[in-house]
Write a protein that holds these residues in place. Sequence first.
Motif, short mmCIF file in Angstrom:
data_model
loop_
_atom_site.label_atom_id
_atom_site.label_comp_id
_atom_site.label_asym_id
_atom_site.label_seq_id
_atom_site.Cartn_x
_atom_site.Cartn_y
_atom_site.Cartn_z
N LYS A 2 0.82 -1.19 0.00
CA LYS A 2 0.00 0.00 0.00
C LYS A 2 0.86 1.25 0.00
O LYS A 2 1.99 1.25 0.47
CB LYS A 2 -0.91 0.01 1.23
N ARG A 3 0.29 2.33 -0.53
CA ARG A 3 1.03 3.59 -0.64
C ARG A 3 1.45 4.09 0.73
O ARG A 3 2.57 4.59 0.90
CB ARG A 3 0.16 4.62 -1.35
N ARG A 4 0.60 3.96 1.73
CA ARG A 4 0.93 4.41 3.08
C ARG A 4 2.14 3.65 3.64
O ARG A 4 3.05 4.23 4.21
CB ARG A 4 -0.29 4.23 3.98
N THR A 5 2.15 2.33 3.45
CA THR A 5 3.27 1.50 3.90
C THR A 5 4.55 1.89 3.18
O THR A 5 5.62 2.00 3.80
CB THR A 5 2.96 0.01 3.67
N GLY A 10 9.81 4.45 3.19
CA GLY A 10 10.68 5.44 2.54
C GLY A 10 11.19 6.48 3.51
O GLY A 10 12.37 6.83 3.51
N ILE A 11 10.30 6.99 4.37
CA ILE A 11 10.72 7.99 5.36
C ILE A 11 11.68 7.38 6.37
O ILE A 11 12.69 8.01 6.74
CB ILE A 11 9.48 8.61 6.05
N ILE A 16 17.23 6.95 8.45
CA ILE A 16 18.39 6.12 8.83
C ILE A 16 19.59 6.42 7.94
O ILE A 16 20.71 6.57 8.41
CB ILE A 16 18.01 4.63 8.78
N ALA A 17 19.33 6.54 6.64
CA ALA A 17 20.43 6.79 5.70
C ALA A 17 21.06 8.16 5.93
O ALA A 17 22.28 8.30 5.88
CB ALA A 17 19.92 6.66 4.26
N LEU A 58 10.85 -0.73 -4.76
CA LEU A 58 9.93 -1.06 -3.67
C LEU A 58 9.11 0.15 -3.22
O LEU A 58 7.94 0.02 -2.87
CB LEU A 58 10.69 -1.63 -2.47
N ILE A 59 9.73 1.31 -3.20
CA ILE A 59 9.05 2.52 -2.75
C ILE A 59 8.13 3.09 -3.83
O ILE A 59 7.02 3.53 -3.54
CB ILE A 59 10.08 3.59 -2.31
N ALA A 60 8.57 3.09 -5.07
CA ALA A 60 7.83 3.78 -6.13
C ALA A 60 6.87 2.90 -6.92
O ALA A 60 5.90 3.40 -7.48
CB ALA A 60 8.82 4.43 -7.09
#
Length: 195
Positions: A2-5, A10-11, A16-17, A58-60
């Motif tokens: 899902k987009r929220r997940t 991503g955030i 962390i990065a 995975l994010i996009a």
Amino acid sequence: MKRRTRTIIGIAFLGIALLCSFHFLPKESELYLKSDISELRNSILPISIIFSIVFAYLIAFHKTEYNGRKWSKAIYIGYIGIMSYLIFGITSDLLTTIVLKVNRISKTEKLNKNFVMSTFTVTSNGELTESGPWVIKSADKYEVRGRVSDKSYDNDVDGIFMDKNDYTKIEQKKEFGITLQKGLFGIPYEPIIKK
């Protein structure tokens, strides 16, 4: 996913990065020679690229957004490529930090090397105005710039961090011995002045 997940992941990854890039990597880098970190970055470059692409995917990527004509699919793939390019720097920093930390888990052997201090010269109107050892002083640290005598360099120098007591021991020398610990991955770390 899902987009929220995807947004939350991503955030979290970005946080962390960025923490690794601006806090952990600079602290970890003080324990290694700059040339060894450069060699490590070059050796993990393919892994960093793949990790960036996979993470951007995975994010996009979302299957419902990918449906459409050839042009919309091409634009979507281009978007994933641009995202992976943009996060490559922080992904590389994250992987470099992890490898440097894991390398220090165990000590395999000690290495003894000679460190040759570099000198800097300042000229004004073609005349030499100042010359001396290349040392960068901060609050309570000294970074002595130079080269390990039996190592090849591409126009770069290494820096060894030390406190005032260690710096006074080598201040008048042009060359001095250092001891390094060889880590789990064979990367030498923690340069210490030989007594």
